[in-house]
Design an enzyme around this catalytic site. Structure first.
Site, PDB file in Angstrom:
ATOM      1  N   LYS A  11      57.576  38.455  18.046  1.00 25.15           N
ATOM      2  CA  LYS A  11      59.001  37.897  17.750  1.00 25.15           C
ATOM      3  C   LYS A  11      59.419  36.769  18.715  1.00 25.15           C
ATOM      4  O   LYS A  11      58.902  36.635  19.408  1.00 25.15           O
ATOM      5  CB  LYS A  11      59.832  39.025  17.635  1.00 25.15           C
ATOM      6  CG  LYS A  11      59.681  40.086  16.581  1.00 25.15           C
ATOM      7  CD  LYS A  11      60.320  41.035  16.405  1.00 25.15           C
ATOM      8  CE  LYS A  11      60.233  42.177  15.467  1.00 25.15           C
ATOM      9  NZ  LYS A  11      61.237  43.413  15.234  1.00 25.15           N
ATOM     10  N   TYR A  51      61.194  41.500   5.100  1.00 25.93           N
ATOM     11  CA  TYR A  51      61.947  42.803   5.159  1.00 25.93           C
ATOM     12  C   TYR A  51      62.819  42.906   4.069  1.00 25.93           C
ATOM     13  O   TYR A  51      64.376  43.301   4.144  1.00 25.93           O
ATOM     14  CB  TYR A  51      63.240  42.225   6.573  1.00 25.93           C
ATOM     15  CG  TYR A  51      62.554  42.492   7.911  1.00 25.93           C
ATOM     16  CD1 TYR A  51      61.681  43.358   8.386  1.00 25.93           C
ATOM     17  CD2 TYR A  51      63.018  41.443   8.979  1.00 25.93           C
ATOM     18  CE1 TYR A  51      61.298  43.551   9.543  1.00 25.93           C
ATOM     19  CE2 TYR A  51      62.464  41.754  10.304  1.00 25.93           C
ATOM     20  CZ  TYR A  51      61.555  42.957  10.558  1.00 25.93           C
ATOM     21  OH  TYR A  51      60.991  42.768  11.727  1.00 25.93           O
ATOM     22  N   ASN A 114      63.313  43.414  19.749  1.00 24.10           N
ATOM     23  CA  ASN A 114      62.091  44.202  20.330  1.00 24.10           C
ATOM     24  C   ASN A 114      60.660  43.912  20.278  1.00 24.10           C
ATOM     25  O   ASN A 114      59.790  44.590  20.008  1.00 24.10           O
ATOM     26  CB  ASN A 114      62.388  45.751  19.470  1.00 24.10           C
ATOM     27  CG  ASN A 114      61.912  45.508  18.111  1.00 24.10           C
ATOM     28  OD1 ASN A 114      61.780  44.320  17.750  1.00 24.10           O
ATOM     29  ND2 ASN A 114      62.127  46.548  17.152  1.00 24.10           N
ATOM     30  N   HIS A 117      56.437  42.987  16.062  1.00 19.05           N
ATOM     31  CA  HIS A 117      56.395  43.674  14.557  1.00 19.05           C
ATOM     32  C   HIS A 117      54.955  44.317  14.387  1.00 19.05           C
ATOM     33  O   HIS A 117      53.928  43.471  14.864  1.00 19.05           O
ATOM     34  CB  HIS A 117      56.876  42.646  13.483  1.00 19.05           C
ATOM     35  CG  HIS A 117      56.453  42.920  12.071  1.00 19.05           C
ATOM     36  ND1 HIS A 117      57.201  43.945  11.694  1.00 19.05           N
ATOM     37  CD2 HIS A 117      55.214  43.080  11.356  1.00 19.05           C
ATOM     38  CE1 HIS A 117      56.823  44.386  10.490  1.00 19.05           C
ATOM     39  NE2 HIS A 117      55.434  43.661  10.112  1.00 19.05           N
ATOM     40  N   GLU A 128      52.153  42.602   3.651  1.00 21.53           N
ATOM     41  CA  GLU A 128      52.644  41.475   4.609  1.00 21.53           C
ATOM     42  C   GLU A 128      51.737  40.528   4.934  1.00 21.53           C
ATOM     43  O   GLU A 128      52.110  39.320   5.179  1.00 21.53           O
ATOM     44  CB  GLU A 128      53.118  42.249   5.916  1.00 21.53           C
ATOM     45  CG  GLU A 128      54.146  43.130   5.817  1.00 21.53           C
ATOM     46  CD  GLU A 128      54.622  44.071   6.788  1.00 21.53           C
ATOM     47  OE1 GLU A 128      53.898  44.033   7.952  1.00 21.53           O
ATOM     48  OE2 GLU A 128      55.657  44.933   6.700  1.00 21.53           O
TER      49      GLU A 128
HETATM   50  P1  DAT Z   1      60.147  48.514  12.995  1.00 22.84           P
HETATM   51  O1  DAT Z   1      60.006  47.159  13.413  1.00 22.84           O
HETATM   52  O2  DAT Z   1      59.818  49.374  14.024  1.00 22.84           O
HETATM   53  O3  DAT Z   1      59.084  48.782  11.690  1.00 22.84           O
HETATM   54  P2  DAT Z   1      62.226  48.539  10.783  1.00 22.84           P
HETATM   55  O4  DAT Z   1      61.133  48.147   9.853  1.00 22.84           O
HETATM   56  O5  DAT Z   1      63.071  49.771  10.556  1.00 22.84           O
HETATM   57  O6  DAT Z   1      61.404  48.892  12.295  1.00 22.84           O
HETATM   58  O7  DAT Z   1      63.251  47.374  11.386  1.00 22.84           O
HETATM   59  C1  DAT Z   1      62.738  46.158  11.371  1.00 22.84           C
HETATM   60  C2  DAT Z   1      63.430  45.368  12.303  1.00 22.84           C
HETATM   61  O8  DAT Z   1      64.806  45.547  12.082  1.00 22.84           O
HETATM   62  C3  DAT Z   1      63.316  46.201  13.694  1.00 22.84           C
HETATM   63  O9  DAT Z   1      62.235  46.012  14.393  1.00 22.84           O
HETATM   64  C4  DAT Z   1      64.420  45.723  14.540  1.00 22.84           C
HETATM   65  C5  DAT Z   1      65.509  45.557  13.377  1.00 22.84           C
HETATM   66  N1  DAT Z   1      66.474  46.896  13.317  1.00 22.84           N
HETATM   67  C6  DAT Z   1      66.144  47.898  12.874  1.00 22.84           C
HETATM   68  N2  DAT Z   1      67.044  48.726  13.011  1.00 22.84           N
HETATM   69  C7  DAT Z   1      68.119  48.127  13.537  1.00 22.84           C
HETATM   70  C8  DAT Z   1      69.416  48.506  14.019  1.00 22.84           C
HETATM   71  N3  DAT Z   1      70.044  49.714  13.932  1.00 22.84           N
HETATM   72  N4  DAT Z   1      70.354  47.286  14.617  1.00 22.84           N
HETATM   73  C9  DAT Z   1      69.567  46.128  14.969  1.00 22.84           C
HETATM   74  N5  DAT Z   1      68.343  45.845  14.442  1.00 22.84           N
HETATM   75  C10 DAT Z   1      67.613  46.681  13.991  1.00 22.84           C
HETATM   76 MG    MG Z   2      59.019  47.995   9.697  1.00 25.97          MG
END
Ligand code: DAT
Ligand code: MG
Length: 151
Positions: A11, A51, A114, A117, A128
């Protein structure tokens, strides 16, 4: 299935912090095969398709702002169980809960930054990869030591 593939993307914060090399190194040394790699500026359109399940979340606008703020390095990695193994290598979504030794556990402190991805399922990975890469951008190549690395 040795031809299983997943999408991994460094990212914008990971690129800015010069972590691309270390992240690639982790996947190489684990034994996975790199079959696609590019740097790109993610559009709002690509991000909303990527997303699609998060579009209604309250944090989506800031997620979009962050993910389109600078270049991303997208990769397709191939190998036995690569989807599940790479999720473990990347760690929990929230770096606070990510184990040390994972990318997020070693390089992150906040869920909104974080670093990386990783696709979360076989179906998700398929979707994806098709979204981020054209077929001709993915290379099938034989590894010289594939009988040793279980490819
Ligand atoms: P992952 O990236 O572990 O698959 P996800 O698909 O649930 O997690 O979410 C995608 C991204 O969205 C994640 O990497 C960071 C952001 N995100 C998720 N939950 C969040 C939150 N509560 N606050 C801010 N950003 C968030
Ligand atoms: Mg995810």
């Amino acid at each position: 299935d040795v031809s299983e593939r997943t999408l991994i993307a460094v990212k914008p914060d990971g690129v800015q912090r010069r972590l691309v090399g270390q992240i690639i190194q982790r996947f190489e040394q684990r034994g996975f095969k790199l079959v696609g790699l590019k740097m790109l500026q993610v559009s709002e359109d690509l991000l909303s398709q990527h997303y699609c399940q998060l579009r209604m979340k309250p944090f989506y606008p800031s997620l979009q702002q962050y993910m389109t703020s600078g270049p991303v390095v997208a990769m397709v990695w191939e190998g036995h169980n690569v989807v599940q193994t790479s999720r473990m290598m990347v760690g929990h979504t929230n770096p606070v809960e990510a184990q040390t030794g994972t990318v997020r556990g070693d390089f992150g402190i906040h869920v909104s930054r974080n670093v990386v991805h990783a696709s979360d399922s076989l179906e998700g990975a398929k979707r994806e990869i098709q979204l981020w890469f054209q077929g001709k951008e993915l290379l099938n190549w034989d590894c010289c030591d594939q009988t040793i690395t279980c490819e």
